[in-house]
Design a protein around this motif. Structure first.
Motif, PDB file in Angstrom:
ATOM      1  N   LEU A   8      -2.741   1.894  -6.907  1.00 37.84           N
ATOM      2  CA  LEU A   8      -1.912   3.095  -7.048  1.00 37.84           C
ATOM      3  C   LEU A   8      -2.133   4.056  -5.885  1.00 37.84           C
ATOM      4  O   LEU A   8      -1.189   4.680  -5.400  1.00 37.84           O
ATOM      5  N   ILE A   9      -3.369   4.153  -5.439  1.00 36.48           N
ATOM      6  CA  ILE A   9      -3.664   5.015  -4.291  1.00 36.48           C
ATOM      7  C   ILE A   9      -2.962   4.499  -3.043  1.00 36.48           C
ATOM      8  O   ILE A   9      -2.383   5.257  -2.259  1.00 36.48           O
ATOM      9  N   ARG A  10      -3.009   3.190  -2.881  1.00 33.04           N
ATOM     10  CA  ARG A  10      -2.349   2.579  -1.716  1.00 33.04           C
ATOM     11  C   ARG A  10      -0.839   2.806  -1.772  1.00 33.04           C
ATOM     12  O   ARG A  10      -0.206   3.123  -0.762  1.00 33.04           O
ATOM     13  N   LEU A  11      -0.256   2.642  -2.947  1.00 37.18           N
ATOM     14  CA  LEU A  11       1.180   2.871  -3.094  1.00 37.18           C
ATOM     15  C   LEU A  11       1.546   4.317  -2.785  1.00 37.18           C
ATOM     16  O   LEU A  11       2.556   4.600  -2.134  1.00 37.18           O
ATOM     17  N   ALA A  12       0.711   5.237  -3.243  1.00 34.37           N
ATOM     18  CA  ALA A  12       0.972   6.657  -2.981  1.00 34.37           C
ATOM     19  C   ALA A  12       0.916   6.956  -1.483  1.00 34.37           C
ATOM     20  O   ALA A  12       1.705   7.759  -0.967  1.00 34.37           O
ATOM     21  N   SER A  13      -0.009   6.324  -0.781  1.00 38.93           N
ATOM     22  CA  SER A  13      -0.099   6.548   0.665  1.00 38.93           C
ATOM     23  C   SER A  13       1.132   6.002   1.378  1.00 38.93           C
ATOM     24  O   SER A  13       1.622   6.603   2.339  1.00 38.93           O
ATOM     25  N   PHE A  14       1.664   4.869   0.897  1.00 36.93           N
ATOM     26  CA  PHE A  14       2.872   4.302   1.510  1.00 36.93           C
ATOM     27  C   PHE A  14       4.078   5.209   1.286  1.00 36.93           C
ATOM     28  O   PHE A  14       4.850   5.492   2.212  1.00 36.93           O
ATOM     29  N   VAL A  15       4.262   5.646   0.040  1.00 33.70           N
ATOM     30  CA  VAL A  15       5.400   6.520  -0.272  1.00 33.70           C
ATOM     31  C   VAL A  15       5.258   7.849   0.473  1.00 33.70           C
ATOM     32  O   VAL A  15       6.228   8.372   1.029  1.00 33.70           O
ATOM     33  N   GLY A  16       4.044   8.405   0.499  1.00 30.14           N
ATOM     34  CA  GLY A  16       3.820   9.651   1.220  1.00 30.14           C
ATOM     35  C   GLY A  16       4.121   9.523   2.697  1.00 30.14           C
ATOM     36  O   GLY A  16       4.712  10.424   3.305  1.00 30.14           O
ATOM     37  N   ALA A  17       3.731   8.397   3.298  1.00 28.51           N
ATOM     38  CA  ALA A  17       4.001   8.183   4.722  1.00 28.51           C
ATOM     39  C   ALA A  17       5.499   8.106   4.993  1.00 28.51           C
ATOM     40  O   ALA A  17       6.007   8.673   5.964  1.00 28.51           O
ATOM     41  N   GLY A  18       6.223   7.399   4.127  1.00 31.91           N
ATOM     42  CA  GLY A  18       7.665   7.279   4.310  1.00 31.91           C
ATOM     43  C   GLY A  18       8.378   8.613   4.191  1.00 31.91           C
ATOM     44  O   GLY A  18       9.251   8.950   5.000  1.00 31.91           O
ATOM     45  N   MET A  19       7.989   9.404   3.174  1.00 33.11           N
ATOM     46  CA  MET A  19       8.605  10.717   3.010  1.00 33.11           C
ATOM     47  C   MET A  19       8.227  11.649   4.152  1.00 33.11           C
ATOM     48  O   MET A  19       9.040  12.467   4.593  1.00 33.11           O
ATOM     49  N   CYS A  20       7.011  11.512   4.638  1.00 32.36           N
ATOM     50  CA  CYS A  20       6.524  12.385   5.705  1.00 32.36           C
ATOM     51  C   CYS A  20       7.366  12.253   6.967  1.00 32.36           C
ATOM     52  O   CYS A  20       7.936  13.229   7.452  1.00 32.36           O
ATOM     53  N   ILE A  21       7.479  11.071   7.492  1.00 33.10           N
ATOM     54  CA  ILE A  21       8.214  10.914   8.744  1.00 33.10           C
ATOM     55  C   ILE A  21       9.720  10.912   8.499  1.00 33.10           C
ATOM     56  O   ILE A  21      10.500  11.337   9.367  1.00 33.10           O
TER      57      ILE A  21
END
Length: 324
Positions: A8-21
């Protein structure tokens, strides 16, 4: 499908990265396009100054691009260094970091384009004052980038802070709310600061002798325009560092999330509104420098009234955090 905490932490980092850029690319592209558009307009008036206008355009675009670069850095960190841990709070923190930097880059990217574009256009009108216009552009654009820097600071804190033994409920909402508070509030301040800086470059091109007073009025107007982002930063700090006891009730979590949403959205309008006020004052100082004092006082009074709505949002946020 069951997923463990690490996944879940890994998934959150992926979604956060996508929304960020993804979000972070919006503002920079608009700011850079605005700069290039006015550069072409100026070049059509005075083709023999194409070299200076082109150089100024590229410098201005580079500053506008910095907001997207901040977002890119945070996105890369989220992708490659932010995973790991066994506390589910980390997932909320990583998602909040991506949201914060993504939204926070929008306003600064757009805002930095206003002075860059007006400087390019002004060089065609006043080629003898090219260096003054460039200097003023750099100052105004730099101030417009401060909300993006606020967002990057909050994003980095969320990414690398140690949740320790804090409870998932309700702290997950506090971390996500912290990202929304600074990220959204930075939109208005970034755009508003850029509007004041754009009017400054335009005013100097109209009347170069007013450079000192115009720059001073611009900086005062920009300072007030930055305050909604500062309010958002304050609420984010409170949300990140106020430890609350564990509870199974949903209401405390929603109060914390609501506090971030309140201050985040509540800062957008005042930031832009303050920028509109500063834009008008700066433009008219260049035309009527003898009335600079009256114009500055009127600007500050008008900004204070516009600012009141951000204060209302901050009050509601604090009530949600400390009272509800």
């Amino acid at each position: 499908m069951d997923m463990d905490t690490a996944t879940l932490i890994r998934l959150a980092s992926f979604v956060g990265a996508g929304m960020c850029i993804g979000l972070g690319a919006i503002g920079a592209a608009l700011g850079e396009g605005y700069t290039a558009g006015l550069a072409n307009e100026g070049l059509s008036y005075r083709p023999n100054k194409s070299g200076d206008i082109l150089k100024n355009m590229l410098v201005g675009q580079a500053i506008a691009e910095s907001a997207a670069i901040f977002a890119l850095v945070i996105a890369i960190l989220l992708l490659f260094t932010a995973s790991g841990g066994d506390n589910l709070l980390r997932a909320a923190a990583l998602l909040g970091a991506g949201v914060c930097m993504g939204f926070g880059a929008i306003g600064s990217g757009i805002g930095a384009g206003f002075p860059a574009g007006e400087a390019c256009k002004g060089m065609a009108r006043q080629p003898a004052f090219t260096s003054r216009l460039t200097t003023n552009m750099l100052i105004g654009s730099a101030v417009s980038q401060t909300p993006a820097i606020f967002s990057m600071v909050v994003a980095l804190m969320l990414m690398f802070m140690n949740p320790g033994s804090l409870p998932v409920m309700p702290m997950w909402a506090a971390y996500l709310g912290a990202g929304l508070s600074t990220g959204l509030a930075s939109i208005g301040s970034g755009i508003g600061g850029g509007m004041a800086a754009g009017a400054s470059c335009q005013g100097i091109a109209r009347n170069p002798e007013t450079l000192g007073q115009v720059t001073t009025t611009m900086l005062v107007g920009q300072a007030v325009s930055q305050t909604p982002a500062i309010f958002g930063l304050l609420v984010s700090f409170i949300l990140m560092f106020r430890a609350l006891p564990e509870t199974a009730a949903l209401a405390p979590a929603m109060a914390l999330l609501g506090a971030g949403i309140s201050m985040g959205f509540g800062g957008i309008g005042p930031g832009i509104g303050n920028g509109m006020t500063a834009e008008g004052a700066v433009a008219w100082v260049a035309r009527n420098i003898e009335s600079a004092g009256d114009l500055t006082r009127t600007m500050l009074v008008g900004q204070a009234v516009s600012q009141s709505t951000a204060i209302y949002a901050m009050v509601v946020s604090l009530v949600l955090i400390f009272v509800v």
